[in-house]
Design an enzyme around this catalytic site. Sequence first.
Site, PDB file in Angstrom:
ATOM      1  N   VAL A   1       1.368   4.225  -3.903  1.00  0.00           N
ATOM      2  CA  VAL A   1       1.005   5.387  -3.788  1.00  0.00           C
ATOM      3  C   VAL A   1       2.345   6.339  -3.709  1.00  0.00           C
ATOM      4  O   VAL A   1       2.959   6.692  -2.517  1.00  0.00           O
ATOM      5  CB  VAL A   1       0.241   5.641  -2.605  1.00  0.00           C
ATOM      6  CG1 VAL A   1      -0.017   7.195  -2.338  1.00  0.00           C
ATOM      7  CG2 VAL A   1      -1.046   5.002  -2.587  1.00  0.00           C
TER       8      VAL A   1
ATOM      9  N   PRO B   1      -5.388  -1.158  -5.586  1.00  0.00           N
ATOM     10  CA  PRO B   1      -6.445  -1.823  -5.943  1.00  0.00           C
ATOM     11  C   PRO B   1      -7.573  -2.114  -4.850  1.00  0.00           C
ATOM     12  O   PRO B   1      -7.079  -2.336  -3.721  1.00  0.00           O
ATOM     13  CB  PRO B   1      -5.925  -3.372  -6.584  1.00  0.00           C
ATOM     14  CG  PRO B   1      -4.364  -2.735  -6.772  1.00  0.00           C
ATOM     15  CD  PRO B   1      -3.886  -1.725  -5.891  1.00  0.00           C
TER      16      PRO B   1
ATOM     17  N   HIS C   1       0.822  -1.207  -0.129  1.00  0.00           N
ATOM     18  CA  HIS C   1      -0.025   0.091   0.112  1.00  0.00           C
ATOM     19  C   HIS C   1       0.734   1.105  -0.065  1.00  0.00           C
ATOM     20  O   HIS C   1       0.458   2.274  -0.283  1.00  0.00           O
ATOM     21  CB  HIS C   1      -0.934  -0.081   1.164  1.00  0.00           C
ATOM     22  CG  HIS C   1      -2.340  -0.828   1.050  1.00  0.00           C
ATOM     23  ND1 HIS C   1      -3.312  -0.339   1.159  1.00  0.00           N
ATOM     24  CD2 HIS C   1      -2.256  -2.186   0.478  1.00  0.00           C
ATOM     25  CE1 HIS C   1      -4.294  -1.390   1.041  1.00  0.00           C
ATOM     26  NE2 HIS C   1      -3.753  -2.336   0.527  1.00  0.00           N
ATOM     27  N   ASP C   2       2.045   1.105   0.565  1.00  0.00           N
ATOM     28  CA  ASP C   2       2.973   2.442   0.706  1.00  0.00           C
ATOM     29  C   ASP C   2       3.411   2.675  -1.016  1.00  0.00           C
ATOM     30  O   ASP C   2       3.429   3.658  -1.443  1.00  0.00           O
ATOM     31  CB  ASP C   2       4.156   2.353   1.611  1.00  0.00           C
ATOM     32  CG  ASP C   2       5.058   3.299   1.421  1.00  0.00           C
ATOM     33  OD1 ASP C   2       4.739   4.256   1.690  1.00  0.00           O
ATOM     34  OD2 ASP C   2       6.390   2.983   1.443  1.00  0.00           O
TER      35      ASP C   2
ATOM     36  N   GLY D   1       5.285   5.646  -4.760  1.00  0.00           N
ATOM     37  CA  GLY D   1       6.412   4.828  -4.616  1.00  0.00           C
ATOM     38  C   GLY D   1       6.874   4.611  -3.104  1.00  0.00           C
ATOM     39  O   GLY D   1       5.980   5.120  -2.169  1.00  0.00           O
TER      40      GLY D   1
ATOM     41  N   SER E   1       5.460   6.999   3.135  1.00  0.00           N
ATOM     42  CA  SER E   1       4.354   8.111   3.420  1.00  0.00           C
ATOM     43  C   SER E   1       2.956   7.487   4.038  1.00  0.00           C
ATOM     44  O   SER E   1       2.264   8.431   4.594  1.00  0.00           O
ATOM     45  CB  SER E   1       3.957   8.727   1.945  1.00  0.00           C
ATOM     46  OG  SER E   1       3.377   7.983   0.992  1.00  0.00           O
TER      47      SER E   1
END
Length: 322
Positions: free
Chosen positions: A70, A158, A66-67, A72, A76
């Site tokens: 978004v 996704p 998930h990091d 790269g 974040s």
Amino acid sequence: MASFPKITALFLLAIAMMLGASNAQLSATFYAKTCPNVSSIVRSVLQTAHGNDVWIYPKLIRLHFHDCFVNGCDASLLLNGTNTEKTEAPNLSTDGYGVIDDVKTALEKACPRVVSCADILALAAQLSVSLSKGPTWTVPLGRRDSTAPHKEKIGNIPSGHESLASIKSLFTSFGFDSTDLVALSGVHTFGRAQCAAFTDRLYNFNNTGKPDPILNATYLTPLKSQCPQNGDPTNLINIDVQTAFDFDNKYFLNLQQRRGLLQTDQELFSTPGADTIALVNKFASSQSDFFSSFSAAMIKMGNLNPLTGTNGEIRLDCKKIN
């Protein structure tokens, strides 16, 4: 005038060094001198965490996914706040942040101000797989941490409801081919998913008022029992009905038997004419092929737009910027 060429040469050399630093490449030996025990420290914290939560390994690799998807692999996702990636729907069900904090604490004690949160996520993902009987790969390191979240790009994650065409388009935009897509999807060979991620397949697939016809009927019945139509959408269901805790190739055998829990999973095998069908069959018949392709794809994913050199920062606390 005689000294001008020398000054210019030194100036250009300095600029070149700065550019080289800001565009540095990841390296497996990045912490060889500054934190040589980084991997063993992360492993120790993860093993302790597993004693308290048997599902922690799939949770941690999900954080890395998930990091990276978004903007790269820049950690974040880990930033706290009211208007951050964490607060968006795709990430409301993510978990394991406390363990990442524990790893950071241990590393700050051993190697202060050295190891980034982004690299912690990458190492935790690899170790979570290998500790679950999966493959081991050498993680390229040297990422730095973002100084802001990237909420505006959260749509890159996704949802689990996409068609194969949509999911392939997304992965292609990141530079992944069909082998990468199928191999990375194999991460669903362990872990759990919320009922909300697939309930439409049980009761109202594509607004037909009926279940997804692809679903194996003997698989559909227990799923309805575990996820009643008006039940708790946050109930958690094992993604792999055979070996939910082990990282193996059973996920692909499930797809062959039409027991893929998420729509994006089953469509890899059930979309007529798709090139992914042969890859599912290949990985179902050879766990070693799956392991090697998955490892290669994970390294590729970990290289998505990392901050390196002088870009970003090394956060002292993964939850906030310095």
